[in-house]
Scaffold this motif. Structure first.
Motif, PDB file in Angstrom:
ATOM      1  N   MET A   7     -23.822 -59.395 -39.006  1.00 39.63           N
ATOM      2  CA  MET A   7     -23.461 -59.109 -40.383  1.00 39.63           C
ATOM      3  C   MET A   7     -22.610 -57.839 -40.447  1.00 39.63           C
ATOM      4  SD  MET A   7     -25.261 -61.658 -41.413  1.00 39.63           S
ATOM      5  CE  MET A   7     -25.177 -61.549 -43.181  1.00 39.63           C
ATOM      6  N   TYR A   8     -21.991 -57.616 -41.577  1.00 40.08           N
ATOM      7  CA  TYR A   8     -21.293 -56.361 -41.837  1.00 40.08           C
ATOM      8  C   TYR A   8     -21.326 -56.099 -43.343  1.00 40.08           C
ATOM      9  CZ  TYR A   8     -17.199 -58.966 -43.518  1.00 40.08           C
ATOM     10  OH  TYR A   8     -16.359 -59.777 -44.227  1.00 40.08           O
ATOM     11  N   LEU A   9     -21.044 -54.859 -43.712  1.00 38.24           N
ATOM     12  CA  LEU A   9     -21.052 -54.448 -45.111  1.00 38.24           C
ATOM     13  C   LEU A   9     -19.615 -54.383 -45.618  1.00 38.24           C
ATOM     14  CD1 LEU A   9     -22.699 -53.449 -47.562  1.00 38.24           C
ATOM     15  CD2 LEU A   9     -22.391 -51.122 -46.716  1.00 38.24           C
ATOM     16  N   ALA A  10     -19.312 -55.173 -46.635  1.00 42.50           N
ATOM     17  CA  ALA A  10     -17.961 -55.221 -47.202  1.00 42.50           C
ATOM     18  C   ALA A  10     -17.936 -54.420 -48.502  1.00 42.50           C
ATOM     19  CB  ALA A  10     -17.537 -56.670 -47.459  1.00 42.50           C
ATOM     20  N   LEU A  11     -16.983 -53.504 -48.606  1.00 43.54           N
ATOM     21  CA  LEU A  11     -16.802 -52.699 -49.814  1.00 43.54           C
ATOM     22  C   LEU A  11     -15.595 -53.226 -50.590  1.00 43.54           C
ATOM     23  CD1 LEU A  11     -17.375 -49.066 -48.472  1.00 43.54           C
ATOM     24  CD2 LEU A  11     -19.016 -50.566 -49.619  1.00 43.54           C
ATOM     25  N   GLU A  12     -15.737 -53.280 -51.902  1.00 42.64           N
ATOM     26  CA  GLU A  12     -14.660 -53.740 -52.786  1.00 42.64           C
ATOM     27  C   GLU A  12     -14.378 -52.647 -53.812  1.00 42.64           C
ATOM     28  OE1 GLU A  12     -13.638 -57.370 -55.925  1.00 42.64           O
ATOM     29  OE2 GLU A  12     -15.482 -57.396 -54.732  1.00 42.64           O
ATOM     30  N   PRO A  13     -13.347 -51.797 -53.567  1.00 42.19           N
ATOM     31  CA  PRO A  13     -13.053 -50.710 -54.514  1.00 42.19           C
ATOM     32  C   PRO A  13     -12.669 -51.266 -55.880  1.00 42.19           C
ATOM     33  CG  PRO A  13     -11.934 -50.361 -52.404  1.00 42.19           C
ATOM     34  CD  PRO A  13     -12.462 -51.759 -52.396  1.00 42.19           C
ATOM     35  N   GLN A  14     -13.308 -50.737 -56.928  1.00 45.01           N
ATOM     36  CA  GLN A  14     -13.018 -51.148 -58.305  1.00 45.01           C
ATOM     37  C   GLN A  14     -13.253 -49.974 -59.234  1.00 45.01           C
ATOM     38  OE1 GLN A  14     -15.023 -54.626 -59.715  1.00 45.01           O
ATOM     39  NE2 GLN A  14     -14.118 -56.002 -58.193  1.00 45.01           N
ATOM     40  N   GLY A  15     -12.625 -50.054 -60.421  1.00 46.54           N
ATOM     41  CA  GLY A  15     -12.840 -49.052 -61.461  1.00 46.54           C
ATOM     42  C   GLY A  15     -11.975 -47.822 -61.289  1.00 46.54           C
ATOM     43  N   GLY A  16     -11.952 -47.024 -62.342  1.00 47.46           N
ATOM     44  CA  GLY A  16     -11.203 -45.786 -62.293  1.00 47.46           C
ATOM     45  C   GLY A  16     -12.029 -44.653 -61.714  1.00 47.46           C
ATOM     46  N   GLY A  17     -11.408 -43.503 -61.585  1.00 54.10           N
ATOM     47  CA  GLY A  17     -12.102 -42.352 -61.033  1.00 54.10           C
ATOM     48  C   GLY A  17     -12.348 -42.517 -59.544  1.00 54.10           C
ATOM     49  N   THR A  18     -13.307 -41.749 -59.040  1.00 58.59           N
ATOM     50  CA  THR A  18     -13.621 -41.765 -57.609  1.00 58.59           C
ATOM     51  C   THR A  18     -15.132 -41.789 -57.435  1.00 58.59           C
ATOM     52  OG1 THR A  18     -11.619 -40.475 -57.140  1.00 58.59           O
ATOM     53  CG2 THR A  18     -13.310 -40.567 -55.414  1.00 58.59           C
ATOM     54  N   LEU A  19     -15.600 -42.609 -56.506  1.00 58.01           N
ATOM     55  CA  LEU A  19     -17.025 -42.662 -56.204  1.00 58.01           C
ATOM     56  C   LEU A  19     -17.446 -41.367 -55.522  1.00 58.01           C
ATOM     57  CD1 LEU A  19     -19.497 -44.590 -56.321  1.00 58.01           C
ATOM     58  CD2 LEU A  19     -18.929 -45.262 -53.983  1.00 58.01           C
ATOM     59  N   ALA A  20     -18.413 -40.685 -56.131  1.00 59.51           N
ATOM     60  CA  ALA A  20     -18.838 -39.387 -55.614  1.00 59.51           C
ATOM     61  C   ALA A  20     -19.521 -39.539 -54.255  1.00 59.51           C
ATOM     62  CB  ALA A  20     -19.798 -38.720 -56.608  1.00 59.51           C
ATOM     63  N   LYS A  21     -19.412 -38.486 -53.437  1.00 59.80           N
ATOM     64  CA  LYS A  21     -20.077 -38.496 -52.140  1.00 59.80           C
ATOM     65  C   LYS A  21     -21.585 -38.553 -52.341  1.00 59.80           C
ATOM     66  CE  LYS A  21     -16.436 -35.821 -49.859  1.00 59.80           C
ATOM     67  NZ  LYS A  21     -16.102 -34.597 -49.104  1.00 59.80           N
ATOM     68  N   ASP A  22     -22.262 -39.237 -51.435  1.00 62.32           N
ATOM     69  CA  ASP A  22     -23.708 -39.437 -51.465  1.00 62.32           C
ATOM     70  C   ASP A  22     -24.153 -40.248 -52.686  1.00 62.32           C
ATOM     71  OD1 ASP A  22     -24.060 -37.960 -49.108  1.00 62.32           O
ATOM     72  OD2 ASP A  22     -24.128 -36.077 -50.239  1.00 62.32           O
ATOM     73  N   ALA A  23     -23.198 -40.908 -53.370  1.00 62.74           N
ATOM     74  CA  ALA A  23     -23.551 -41.736 -54.519  1.00 62.74           C
ATOM     75  C   ALA A  23     -24.194 -43.039 -54.037  1.00 62.74           C
ATOM     76  CB  ALA A  23     -22.321 -42.055 -55.363  1.00 62.74           C
ATOM     77  N   THR A  24     -24.985 -43.659 -54.912  1.00 63.45           N
ATOM     78  CA  THR A  24     -25.686 -44.907 -54.591  1.00 63.45           C
ATOM     79  C   THR A  24     -25.129 -46.030 -55.456  1.00 63.45           C
ATOM     80  OG1 THR A  24     -27.708 -43.713 -54.000  1.00 63.45           O
ATOM     81  CG2 THR A  24     -27.913 -46.065 -54.501  1.00 63.45           C
ATOM     82  N   ILE A  25     -24.705 -47.103 -54.820  1.00 69.05           N
ATOM     83  CA  ILE A  25     -24.225 -48.287 -55.538  1.00 69.05           C
ATOM     84  C   ILE A  25     -25.449 -49.102 -55.957  1.00 69.05           C
ATOM     85  CG2 ILE A  25     -22.807 -50.359 -55.390  1.00 69.05           C
ATOM     86  CD1 ILE A  25     -21.171 -48.988 -53.218  1.00 69.05           C
ATOM     87  N   PRO A  26     -25.672 -49.351 -57.250  1.00 71.39           N
ATOM     88  CA  PRO A  26     -26.890 -50.049 -57.690  1.00 71.39           C
ATOM     89  C   PRO A  26     -26.842 -51.534 -57.348  1.00 71.39           C
ATOM     90  CG  PRO A  26     -25.435 -49.650 -59.548  1.00 71.39           C
ATOM     91  CD  PRO A  26     -24.809 -48.967 -58.388  1.00 71.39           C
ATOM     92  N   THR A  27     -27.986 -52.192 -57.518  1.00 71.64           N
ATOM     93  CA  THR A  27     -28.084 -53.626 -57.204  1.00 71.64           C
ATOM     94  C   THR A  27     -27.225 -54.480 -58.127  1.00 71.64           C
ATOM     95  OG1 THR A  27     -30.070 -53.752 -58.602  1.00 71.64           O
ATOM     96  CG2 THR A  27     -30.386 -53.396 -56.234  1.00 71.64           C
ATOM     97  N   SER A  28     -26.859 -53.943 -59.315  1.00 69.98           N
ATOM     98  CA  SER A  28     -26.000 -54.709 -60.222  1.00 69.98           C
ATOM     99  C   SER A  28     -24.597 -54.895 -59.664  1.00 69.98           C
ATOM    100  CB  SER A  28     -25.931 -54.017 -61.586  1.00 69.98           C
ATOM    101  OG  SER A  28     -25.406 -52.706 -61.452  1.00 69.98           O
ATOM    102  N   ARG A  29     -24.223 -54.069 -58.668  1.00 73.40           N
ATOM    103  CA  ARG A  29     -22.884 -54.177 -58.056  1.00 73.40           C
ATOM    104  C   ARG A  29     -22.965 -54.516 -56.573  1.00 73.40           C
ATOM    105  NH1 ARG A  29     -21.804 -49.075 -60.513  1.00 73.40           N
ATOM    106  NH2 ARG A  29     -21.172 -48.227 -58.490  1.00 73.40           N
ATOM    107  N   THR A  30     -24.108 -55.050 -56.116  1.00 76.97           N
ATOM    108  CA  THR A  30     -24.251 -55.448 -54.726  1.00 76.97           C
ATOM    109  C   THR A  30     -24.714 -56.901 -54.670  1.00 76.97           C
ATOM    110  OG1 THR A  30     -26.566 -54.702 -54.608  1.00 76.97           O
ATOM    111  CG2 THR A  30     -24.840 -53.110 -54.013  1.00 76.97           C
TER     112      THR A  30
END
Length: 324
Positions: free
Chosen positions: A107-130
Motif C-alpha cells: 500500500m501507499y498513502l496518496a495525497l491530493e492537494p486541495q483548497g486555498g491557503g497552506t496546510l500547517a505543519k504537524d496538522a492532522t487531516i480528519p477522517t472527513s477528508r480521508t
C-alpha cells in the motif's frame, strides 16, 4: 604535543567506540538530519489502516515525496504520521487516501492537494477528508476460504438438475431468461446514466433534507388553508349554487332574446356600414360643428331668445334703442 602512541589506549578506545556508535546512529537516522533528510511532518486519521505499514511510501500525483513514520490507534481511528519533502503546495483542504501499490498487498498513502491557503505543519487531516481502500487480498483470501467449504458434488448435482430443468422448459421461459439477460446488458451499458441518476437523487435528497423545516412549515400552512376552506364550505357551496343559477338565467335570457337581438344586430351592422362609408363626412361634420356650436351658444347664452347684431342697418323710427 603529546605523541599519539603515548596517549592512554583506554580513553582512545572509548572515544572510538562512541564515535562509531554516533556514526551508525546518524546513518540509520539520516533522513531526519536537516541537511540530508529534512521535510515536514503531517498526520492523517483513517477509519481503518487498510494494510498500510510503517515505511510505506507517500505520493502526490504518483510521485514519491515521503514515507510513513508512525501508525497508532486512537480510539476508533487510526492515527498515521508521515513526513514529506516537496515543493508542491498542500492546501488547507488537502485529502489523503490509502491506495493499493501492488497486487500482492503493498500500500501507499496518496495525497491530493486541495483548497486555498497552506496546510500547517504537524496538522492532522480528519477522517472527513480521508478514505481507506477495500483490501483485495483479504477479499480473495476470504473467497478462497469460502469456496473451500463448498460441497463440489452437491454443486455439480445442482448444476446438472438446473441444466435438465432448463432443457425441458417451454420456449416462453427461455425467452424470459433471454429477456432478463438482455435487460442486464442494457443496464450495464447504461451504467454512467444510472450513476448520474443516482447522484441526482442524492442531490435531491440532500436538498430535501436541508429544506425539511420549510416542508414542515408548508404542510402546517396547507393544514391551516384546508381548515379555512372547511369553515367556508357553506359559503363556497352557496356561491357555486348562485353561479349555476346565474348561468341558467343568462342562458334563458339569451334564448328568449335571440329573436329580438338578431334584427337589432342586423340593423346595427347596417348602421355601422353606413357610418364606415360616410366616415369622411362624419369627420368633416364634427370638425365644422365646433365653431357652429360656439356661435350658437353665444346667441342663446343670455336667455330664451336670439341675441344678434346686424352691421350698417339704420335704426327704425318709433323704436327706442333701434332694432335688436
Amino acid at each position: 604535543m603529546k605523541p599519539f602512541r603515548e596517549r592512554n589506549p583506554v580513553i582512545i578506545g572509548a572515544l572510538s567506540i562512541v564515535t562509531i556508535v554516533l556514526l551508525i546512529t546518524a546513518a540509520m537516522r539520516a533522513q531526519d538530519l536537516p541537511l540530508i533528510g529534512g521535510g515536514d511532518t503531517y498526520y492523517a486519521n483513517f477509519t481503518e489502516a487498510g494494510g498500510l505499514a510503517t515505511g510505506d511510501e507517500v505520493r502526490i500525483a504518483g510521485v514519491r515525496v515521503g514515507k510513513i513514520n508512525s501508525i497508532e490507534l486512537q480510539g476508533d481511528q487510526v492515527h498515521v504520521g508521515f513526513k514529506i519533502k516537496t515543493d508542491a503546495r498542500l492546501g488547507a483542504q488537502t485529502k489523503a487516501a490509502i491506495q493499493v501499490k501492488t497486487i500482492l498487498g503493498s500500500m501507499y498513502l496518496a495525497l491530493e492537494p486541495q483548497g486555498g491557503g497552506t496546510l500547517a505543519k504537524d496538522a492532522t487531516i480528519p477522517t472527513s477528508r480521508t478514505s481507506s481502500p477495500y483490501n483485495v487480498v483479504d477479499a480473495f483470501t476470504g473467497l478462497a476460504k469460502t469456496s473451500g467449504k463448498i460441497d463440489t458434488n452437491q454443486l455439480a448435482s445442482s448444476l446438472t438438475t438446473l441444466a435438465n430443468l432448463t432443457r425441458n422448459t417451454p420456449q416462453s421461459f427461455q425467452r424470459a431468461l433471454r429477456g432478463v439477460s438482455a435487460l442486464s446488458q442494457v443496464v450495464a451499458s447504461r451504467d454512467e446514466q444510472v450513476n448520474h441518476l443516482l447522484k441526482s437523487l442524492d442531490r435531491v435528497s440532500t436538498v430535501l433534507d436541508a429544506r425539511d423545516q420549510d416542508i414542515v412549515s408548508l404542510m402546517h400552512a396547507s393544514g391551516t388553508l384546508f381548515n379555512a376552506l372547511l369553515k367556508r364550505r357553506v359559503a363556497i357551496h352557496n356561491l357555486l349554487k348562485a353561479t349555476v343559477t346565474l348561468s341558467t338565467q343568462l342562458t334563458g335570457l339569451v334564448r328568449d332574446s335571440r329573436a329580438d337581438l338578431k334584427p337589432a344586430l342586423t340593423h346595427l351592422a347596417n348602421v355601422v356600414d353606413i357610418l364606415n362609408k360616410n366616415e369622411d363626412n362624419v369627420d368633416n361634420s364634427l370638425r365644422l360643428m365646433a365653431p357652429f356650436y360656439r356661435v350658437f351658444a353665444s346667441t342663446l347664452g343670455n336667455g330664451p331668445w336670439f341675441d344678434s347684431y346686424i352691421y350698417n342697418l339704420p335704426p327704425i323710427p318709433g323704436l327706442k334703442g333701434g332694432l335688436s
